[in-house]
Scaffold this motif. Structure first.
Motif, mmCIF file in Angstrom:
data_model
loop_
_atom_site.group_PDB
_atom_site.id
_atom_site.type_symbol
_atom_site.label_atom_id
_atom_site.label_comp_id
_atom_site.label_asym_id
_atom_site.label_seq_id
_atom_site.Cartn_x
_atom_site.Cartn_y
_atom_site.Cartn_z
ATOM 1 N N ARG A 97 8.260 -37.266 -13.904
ATOM 2 C CA ARG A 97 8.575 -37.680 -15.269
ATOM 3 C C ARG A 97 9.740 -36.881 -15.835
ATOM 4 O O ARG A 97 10.687 -37.430 -16.415
ATOM 5 N N PRO A 126 0.134 -42.497 -14.455
ATOM 6 C CA PRO A 126 0.309 -42.021 -13.089
ATOM 7 C C PRO A 126 1.622 -41.267 -12.908
ATOM 8 O O PRO A 126 2.693 -41.794 -13.246
ATOM 9 N N ASP A 177 3.439 -40.555 -10.348
ATOM 10 C CA ASP A 177 4.382 -41.058 -9.345
ATOM 11 C C ASP A 177 4.753 -42.525 -9.559
ATOM 12 O O ASP A 177 5.466 -43.099 -8.737
ATOM 13 N N ASP A 178 4.282 -43.114 -10.636
ATOM 14 C CA ASP A 178 4.630 -44.498 -10.969
ATOM 15 C C ASP A 178 5.209 -44.480 -12.377
ATOM 16 O O ASP A 178 4.520 -44.728 -13.362
ATOM 17 N N LEU A 179 6.493 -44.151 -12.471
ATOM 18 C CA LEU A 179 7.109 -43.934 -13.779
ATOM 19 C C LEU A 179 7.203 -45.213 -14.594
ATOM 20 O O LEU A 179 7.127 -45.167 -15.826
ATOM 21 N N SER A 180 7.368 -46.338 -13.945
ATOM 22 C CA SER A 180 7.418 -47.588 -14.688
ATOM 23 C C SER A 180 6.114 -47.817 -15.457
ATOM 24 O O SER A 180 6.121 -48.140 -16.649
ATOM 25 N N THR A 181 5.004 -47.617 -14.769
ATOM 26 C CA THR A 181 3.702 -47.762 -15.430
ATOM 27 C C THR A 181 3.499 -46.672 -16.472
ATOM 28 O O THR A 181 3.065 -46.948 -17.601
ATOM 29 N N SER A 182 3.818 -45.439 -16.128
ATOM 30 C CA SER A 182 3.580 -44.321 -17.022
ATOM 31 C C SER A 182 4.378 -44.438 -18.318
ATOM 32 O O SER A 182 3.832 -44.335 -19.423
#
Length: 471
Positions: free
Chosen positions: A340, A396, A398-403
């Motif tokens: 992030r 999450p 490692d899932d920056l789009s979701t985070s």
């Protein structure tokens, strides 16, 4: 002793003054409570128990909080001779040489600092799950987040380890963990508290210092201690009419209160539980005699806000990393950071100084557009969080789009008031069907913490806060 630990900080201080408990007994009981419960909660990342006990001999008689234990957030709130981590491995082994002004004031008031609390790396998210220390768990449900970035402080207070802990708020980081953990959390007006001597301001003025507590009177009394202009600060908040502790006993009068249940920005989906929390609070305020209507600042719905707010934060993250590199004598590599903050630092480094100033100028206009609504109203009632309580792992790493996609709607009701610099307080007035706290937020015009404290105290008297996570 357990009965004394369940008192708020004002009550604990009174117990010490009356001789019902000694400072040593109180501090030792708090340490025992932390040792008993922090294995599961993970709130204190740097305990300083032996130092705290040694400092008891130096306590001065007559101080307002003599012997009352407290925890401080490991982001800001620097302590001389103590490690400073900010939730990041980049600062491993670094110690600071000077107390922050606010820490000095806590010590002078007689508080005994037991340790430093967990925070996400550099405070850039709203859940406390740093890679370096692991997650802080919500004492209401260990599978859930305690919020962030002051999650360690909030979980410790909600669990009864201490009555009050320090916090800071750059996009909701006092109010969000207060809401998640069923506490009172007031973000003061910009300039109310000093960031010195190390800094002039946080996040270009959007971050302020404060605390989380279980009662309005604790919030008021401790803010009285830590706030106030210090020579050299870049600006000061409007003067208050008197001590906030005095406002706890004052009636607010009949106020004009607008409320918003559904965010007017199209990218923020409607969530029933935050909306239900506002509906219940609006009904309570109406029963208390206030003029309550569905109304909010039109500027709250401006879609460009999130872009400019994010740009300012990312520029500050990039600058902070440069500062850390100079402080520790070795540049910070992006590979040292959580994903992030890698992304935020890269974005900040791409922006020019001109870009940053233009973003600040946009916020200047936004602040004036927002402020115009308060010419016809006293207080805005809104959800604290734009989403329901969330489990650990909901953002999450490692899932920056979701985070990032989940963060925007979550902070949509808090971050605007960091940009405007207005005071806002989260109160614990709602629970989900599963018993998880949901906060509601009251926002006043700049400089009007006195009004928020009066109103919050009136609400607390009418609807006493229940702290069922106390251990």
């Amino acid at each position: 002793m357990d009965e004394v630990l369940r008192l708020d900080a004002v009550g604990q201080a009174q117990a010490v003054r009356e001789g019902r408990v000694s400072p040593r007994e109180l501090v030792e009981a708090a340490i025992a409570k932390i040792r008993a419960h922090d294995v599961e909660l993970n709130t204190v990342v740097h305990p300083r128990f032996e130092r705290a006990l040694a400092e008891l001999d130096d306590l001065q008689d007559g101080t307002p909080f003599r012997g009352v234990p407290i925890l401080v957030k490991d982001l800001g709130w620097a302590q001389a001779g103590e490690p400073y981590g900010a939730g990041s491995s980049t600062l491993d082994g670094v110690e600071v040489s000077d107390d922050a002004h606010a820490v000095t004031r806590l010590r002078e008031a007689g508080f005994v600092i037991l340790g430093r609390t967990n925070t996400p790396e550099f405070g850039t998210t709203i859940t406390t799950e740093p890679a370096v220390h692991g997650p802080t768990r919500n004492p209401y449900d260990l599978a859930y987040s305690a919020g962030g970035s002051s999650g360690g402080s909030a979980a410790a207070v909600a669990a009864g380890m201490v009555a009050v802990a320090t916090a800071s708020d750059g996009g909701g980081s006092i109010r969000i963990p207060a809401g998640a953990c069923g506490l009172v959390g007031l973000k003061p007006t910009r300039g109310r508290s000093s960031h010195g001597p190390a800094q002039g301001e946080g996040w270009s003025g959007m971050s302020t210092l404060g605390l989380v507590s279980r009662t309005v009177r604790d919030t008021a009394a401790v803010l009285d201690l830590i706030t106030g202009y210090v020579h050299g600060d870049p600006y000061a908040a409007p003067a208050l009419p008197g001590p906030l502790a005095r406002e706890v006993r004052a009636e607010p009068g009949r106020l004009r209160i607008g409320f918003v249940r559904e965010h007017p920005r199209e990218d923020v989906p409607f969530e029933p539980e935050p909306a239900a929390a506002v509906t219940g609070a609006a009904a309570l305020l109406e029963r208390l005699g206030h003029e309550v209507e569905e109304s909010w600042p039109a500027a709250l719905g401006e879609s460009d806000f999130a872009t400019f707010f994010g740009a300012i934060v990312s520029a500050n993250v990039a600058a902070e990393l440069e500062s850390i590199g100079r402080w520790r004598g070795k540049p910070v590599e992006l590979s040292e950071l959580e994903p992030r903050n890698q992304a935020m630092a890269e974005a900040g480094r791409r922006r020019t100084a001109v870009d940053h100033i233009l973003a600040l100028q946009w916020i200047d206009g936004y602040r004036r557009r927002m402020a115009s609504w308060w010419s016809g109203h006293d207080v805005l009632l809104a959800p604290t969080l734009g989403i329901p309580p969330y489990p650990l792992g909901w953002f999450p790493p490692d899932d920056l789009s979701t985070s990032f996609g989940r963060t925007g709607p979550a902070v949509a009701f808090t971050s605007p008031f960091n940009a405007t610099g207005q005071p806002a307080i989260s109160l614990p007035l709602y629970r989900t069907a599963e018993g998880l706290p949901v906060g509601v937020q009251l926002v006043a015009a700049a400089g009007r913490e006195d009004l928020l404290v009066r109103l919050a105290a009136q609400v607390e008297r009418a609807h006493p806060f229940v702290h069922s996570a106390l251990r």
